[in-house]
Design a protein around this motif. Structure first.
Motif, PDB file in Angstrom:
ATOM      1  N   HIS A  71      57.433  77.051   6.250  1.00  0.00           N
ATOM      2  CA  HIS A  71      58.025  75.708   6.184  1.00  0.00           C
ATOM      3  C   HIS A  71      59.021  75.480   7.302  1.00  0.00           C
TER       4      HIS A  71
ATOM      5  N   MET B 143      61.585  69.187   3.827  1.00  0.00           N
ATOM      6  CA  MET B 143      60.836  70.281   4.429  1.00  0.00           C
ATOM      7  C   MET B 143      59.352  70.026   4.318  1.00  0.00           C
TER       8      MET B 143
ATOM      9  N   HIS C 255      61.549  78.619   7.322  1.00  0.00           N
ATOM     10  CA  HIS C 255      61.676  79.588   6.234  1.00  0.00           C
ATOM     11  C   HIS C 255      60.302  79.858   5.636  1.00  0.00           C
TER      12      HIS C 255
ATOM     13  N   MET D 188      58.482  79.834   2.262  1.00  0.00           N
ATOM     14  CA  MET D 188      58.672  79.268   0.926  1.00  0.00           C
ATOM     15  C   MET D 188      57.769  80.004  -0.051  1.00  0.00           C
TER      16      MET D 188
HETATM   17 CU   LIG Z   1      60.471  75.078   1.967  1.00  0.00          CU
END
Ligand SMILES: [Cu+2]
Length: 160
Positions: free
Chosen positions: A76, A87, A109, A111
């Motif tokens: 993400h 996001m 990141h 996720m």
């Molecule tokens: Cu995320």
């Protein structure tokens, strides 16, 4: 006398410092202190963060992530849209030659969805990162209540 005391304290501190600053190598890539923030037990998702350095002369690409603790893991990014932070999934993340990419809160990141169980502060869980050139590397995500000390200042005073 003061010096002796300082050395003793340093010796006592170093094992824990060493343990929290875990890192991994995969080909030309160097992955630093993967971590995740402790989430409420009922939260359905969590996010994993780390820094990838590319010591090589060719760009690489993070293609996917997977972990046995979650039903699904996606890459993400956070974006600004209409004055809001939100996001969205990205297909891959380029790791430039000689550069570094930070996966951090409000940035890229990993996720994690459909968690079987939320991890608690101090626990670790495995995450496999698959890169286009460096291949698959399994890292351990350290779970913290708050962002690890040094995370916010990571850019400065970090020479190598
Ligand atoms: Cu995320």
């Amino acid at each position: 006398m003061l010096l002796k005391k300082t050395l003793l304290i340093a010796a006592l501190l170093s094992p824990s410092l060493f343990a929290s600053a875990h890192e991994y190598n995969a080909g030309e890539l160097h992955i630093e202190h993967p971590w995740s923030r402790e989430m409420p037990a009922v939260a359905p998702t969590a996010a994993a963060y780390f820094v990838v350095h590319n010591k090589g002369t060719e760009a690489d690409r993070l293609l996917s992530a997977s972990t046995p603790v979650a039903g699904k893991a996606e890459l993400h990014e956070h974006i600004h849209a209409d004055g809001l932070m939100k996001m969205q999934q990205v297909q891959n993340v380029a790791i430039p030659a000689g550069g570094e990419v930070k996966f951090e809160p409000m940035g890229y990141h990993v996720m994690l969805f459909n968690l079987k169980q939320q991890a608690k502060d101090g626990e670790r869980f495995p995450l496999t990162l698959t890169f286009e050139k460096a291949g698959a590397v399994e890292v351990e995500i350290a779970v913290h209540k708050d962002a690890p000390v040094g995370e916010k200042t990571h850019g400065e005073g970090h020479a190598h």
